[in-house]
Design a protein around this motif. Structure first.
Motif, PDB file in Angstrom:
ATOM      1  N   LYS A   1       2.686   6.902 -29.561  1.00 24.11           N
ATOM      2  CA  LYS A   1       2.651   5.446 -29.704  1.00 24.11           C
ATOM      3  C   LYS A   1       2.930   4.702 -28.325  1.00 24.11           C
ATOM      4  N   THR A   2       4.079   5.162 -27.848  1.00 25.04           N
ATOM      5  CA  THR A   2       4.445   4.688 -26.173  1.00 25.04           C
ATOM      6  C   THR A   2       3.402   4.800 -25.400  1.00 25.04           C
ATOM      7  N   PHE A   3       2.683   5.959 -25.131  1.00 20.83           N
ATOM      8  CA  PHE A   3       1.649   6.198 -24.271  1.00 20.83           C
ATOM      9  C   PHE A   3       0.457   5.653 -24.639  1.00 20.83           C
ATOM     10  N   ALA A   4       0.237   5.312 -25.974  1.00 24.14           N
ATOM     11  CA  ALA A   4      -1.225   4.430 -26.163  1.00 24.14           C
ATOM     12  C   ALA A   4      -0.519   3.044 -25.625  1.00 24.14           C
ATOM     13  N   THR A   5       0.662   2.558 -25.987  1.00 19.38           N
ATOM     14  CA  THR A   5       0.798   1.334 -25.571  1.00 19.38           C
ATOM     15  C   THR A   5       0.767   0.975 -23.916  1.00 19.38           C
ATOM     16  N   ILE A   6       1.174   2.148 -23.322  1.00 21.92           N
ATOM     17  CA  ILE A   6       0.990   2.221 -21.774  1.00 21.92           C
ATOM     18  C   ILE A   6      -0.341   1.984 -21.216  1.00 21.92           C
ATOM     19  N   LEU A   7      -1.367   2.867 -22.079  1.00 24.05           N
ATOM     20  CA  LEU A   7      -2.850   2.760 -21.682  1.00 24.05           C
ATOM     21  C   LEU A   7      -3.370   1.753 -22.146  1.00 24.05           C
ATOM     22  N   LEU A   8      -2.959   0.980 -23.520  1.00 22.04           N
ATOM     23  CA  LEU A   8      -3.633  -0.209 -23.776  1.00 22.04           C
ATOM     24  C   LEU A   8      -3.158  -1.320 -22.579  1.00 22.04           C
ATOM     25  N   ALA A   9      -2.059  -1.444 -21.982  1.00 18.51           N
ATOM     26  CA  ALA A   9      -1.606  -2.451 -21.259  1.00 18.51           C
ATOM     27  C   ALA A   9      -2.396  -2.552 -20.022  1.00 18.51           C
ATOM     28  N   ALA A  10      -3.266  -1.640 -19.793  1.00 21.54           N
ATOM     29  CA  ALA A  10      -4.228  -1.743 -18.727  1.00 21.54           C
ATOM     30  C   ALA A  10      -5.312  -2.793 -18.741  1.00 21.54           C
ATOM     31  N   ILE A  11      -5.602  -2.814 -20.227  1.00 20.98           N
ATOM     32  CA  ILE A  11      -6.759  -3.751 -20.206  1.00 20.98           C
ATOM     33  C   ILE A  11      -6.312  -5.190 -21.102  1.00 20.98           C
ATOM     34  N   ILE A  12      -4.982  -5.195 -21.003  1.00 24.56           N
ATOM     35  CA  ILE A  12      -4.434  -6.626 -21.763  1.00 24.56           C
ATOM     36  C   ILE A  12      -3.846  -7.364 -20.564  1.00 24.56           C
ATOM     37  N   PRO A  13      -4.147  -8.594 -20.198  1.00 20.91           N
ATOM     38  CA  PRO A  13      -3.589  -9.435 -18.839  1.00 20.91           C
ATOM     39  C   PRO A  13      -2.218  -9.650 -19.262  1.00 20.91           C
ATOM     40  N   PHE A  14      -1.436  -9.359 -18.160  1.00 19.64           N
ATOM     41  CA  PHE A  14      -0.309  -9.372 -18.094  1.00 19.64           C
ATOM     42  C   PHE A  14       0.794  -8.299 -18.712  1.00 19.64           C
ATOM     43  N   SER A  15       0.340  -7.474 -19.401  1.00 19.28           N
ATOM     44  CA  SER A  15       0.887  -6.215 -19.933  1.00 19.28           C
ATOM     45  C   SER A  15       1.467  -5.347 -19.175  1.00 19.28           C
ATOM     46  N   THR A  16       0.774  -5.234 -17.896  1.00 13.91           N
ATOM     47  CA  THR A  16       1.574  -3.957 -16.905  1.00 13.91           C
ATOM     48  C   THR A  16       2.965  -4.536 -16.533  1.00 13.91           C
ATOM     49  N   PHE A  17       3.328  -5.670 -16.485  1.00 13.91           N
ATOM     50  CA  PHE A  17       4.503  -6.302 -15.994  1.00 13.91           C
ATOM     51  C   PHE A  17       5.401  -5.920 -17.218  1.00 13.91           C
ATOM     52  N   TYR A  18       5.038  -6.251 -18.339  1.00 18.26           N
ATOM     53  CA  TYR A  18       6.057  -5.763 -19.523  1.00 18.26           C
ATOM     54  C   TYR A  18       6.270  -4.367 -19.590  1.00 18.26           C
ATOM     55  N   ILE A  19       5.245  -3.571 -19.398  1.00 18.38           N
ATOM     56  CA  ILE A  19       5.542  -2.168 -19.417  1.00 18.38           C
ATOM     57  C   ILE A  19       6.352  -1.720 -18.392  1.00 18.38           C
ATOM     58  N   ASP A  20       6.366  -2.113 -17.166  1.00 17.33           N
ATOM     59  CA  ASP A  20       7.177  -1.998 -16.301  1.00 17.33           C
ATOM     60  C   ASP A  20       8.763  -2.309 -16.645  1.00 17.33           C
ATOM     61  N   ASN A  21       8.967  -3.578 -17.281  1.00 15.42           N
ATOM     62  CA  ASN A  21      10.167  -3.984 -17.659  1.00 15.42           C
ATOM     63  C   ASN A  21      10.794  -3.034 -18.807  1.00 15.42           C
ATOM     64  N   LYS A  22       9.952  -2.754 -19.753  1.00 11.48           N
ATOM     65  CA  LYS A  22      10.314  -2.071 -21.043  1.00 11.48           C
ATOM     66  C   LYS A  22      10.390  -0.718 -20.740  1.00 11.48           C
ATOM     67  N   TYR A  23       9.421  -0.109 -20.243  1.00  7.09           N
ATOM     68  CA  TYR A  23       9.483   1.390 -20.262  1.00  7.09           C
ATOM     69  C   TYR A  23       9.787   2.111 -18.880  1.00  7.09           C
ATOM     70  N   LEU A  24       9.229   1.393 -17.821  1.00  6.18           N
ATOM     71  CA  LEU A  24       9.460   2.124 -16.621  1.00  6.18           C
ATOM     72  C   LEU A  24      10.782   1.693 -15.687  1.00  6.18           C
ATOM     73  N   LYS A  25      11.303   0.609 -15.836  1.00  2.00           N
ATOM     74  CA  LYS A  25      12.497   0.412 -15.206  1.00  2.00           C
ATOM     75  C   LYS A  25      13.831   1.520 -15.853  1.00  2.00           C
ATOM     76  N   PRO A  26      13.823   1.488 -17.235  1.00  2.00           N
ATOM     77  CA  PRO A  26      14.779   2.319 -17.583  1.00  2.00           C
ATOM     78  C   PRO A  26      14.804   3.656 -17.243  1.00  2.00           C
ATOM     79  N   LEU A  27      13.562   4.170 -16.760  1.00  2.00           N
ATOM     80  CA  LEU A  27      13.577   5.798 -16.620  1.00  2.00           C
ATOM     81  C   LEU A  27      13.939   5.917 -15.115  1.00  2.00           C
ATOM     82  N   ARG A  28      13.835   4.683 -14.335  1.00  8.55           N
ATOM     83  CA  ARG A  28      14.340   4.786 -13.006  1.00  8.55           C
ATOM     84  C   ARG A  28      15.991   4.974 -12.901  1.00  8.55           C
ATOM     85  N   ASN A  29      16.555   4.280 -13.986  1.00 13.16           N
ATOM     86  CA  ASN A  29      18.009   4.448 -13.821  1.00 13.16           C
ATOM     87  C   ASN A  29      18.567   5.804 -14.742  1.00 13.16           C
ATOM     88  N   ALA A  30      17.520   6.239 -15.181  1.00 15.06           N
ATOM     89  CA  ALA A  30      18.291   7.522 -16.069  1.00 15.06           C
ATOM     90  C   ALA A  30      18.375   8.784 -15.163  1.00 15.06           C
TER      91      ALA A  30
END
Length: 98
Positions: A69-98
């Motif tokens: 589900k998470t992976f599908a959301t990340i892929l879907l973000a590529a075709i929805i405007p502004f979604s890549t910024f949401y993906i960065d904030n929700k899924y990618l930034k926490p990984l940087r701190n882990a």
């Protein structure tokens, strides 16, 4: 320093910006002012960034162990405007701190 995650975050940001420029500036200029050069100018870089986003997402999936589900959301973000910024904030930034 240059991990796939950092590269993915940069590509995601640039892909999001290029998509917004293409949709909200270049396309209206093309159809309202009959000037297609902006779509031609932004289309190729956006296509390359889109492809890079998808490829890097697949590369990071194994490393991050994203659920389907998470992976599908990340892929879907590529075709929805502004979604890549949401993906960065929700899924990618926490990984940087882990």
């Amino acid at each position: 320093m240059f991990s796939f995650l950092n590269i993915f975050r940069i590509v995601a940001f640039l892909e999001g910006v290029s998509y917004i420029l293409l949709l909200f500036i270049a396309t209206p200029v093309k159809y309202l002012l009959d000037e297609p050069q902006y779509v031609k100018l932004l289309g190729m870089p956006h296509g390359l960034l889109f492809t890079g986003y998808i490829v890097l997402a697949f590369m990071l999936r194994a490393e991050t162990k994203w659920q389907n589900k998470t992976f599908a959301t990340i892929l879907l973000a590529a075709i929805i405007p502004f979604s890549t910024f949401y993906i960065d904030n929700k899924y990618l930034k926490p990984l940087r701190n882990a």
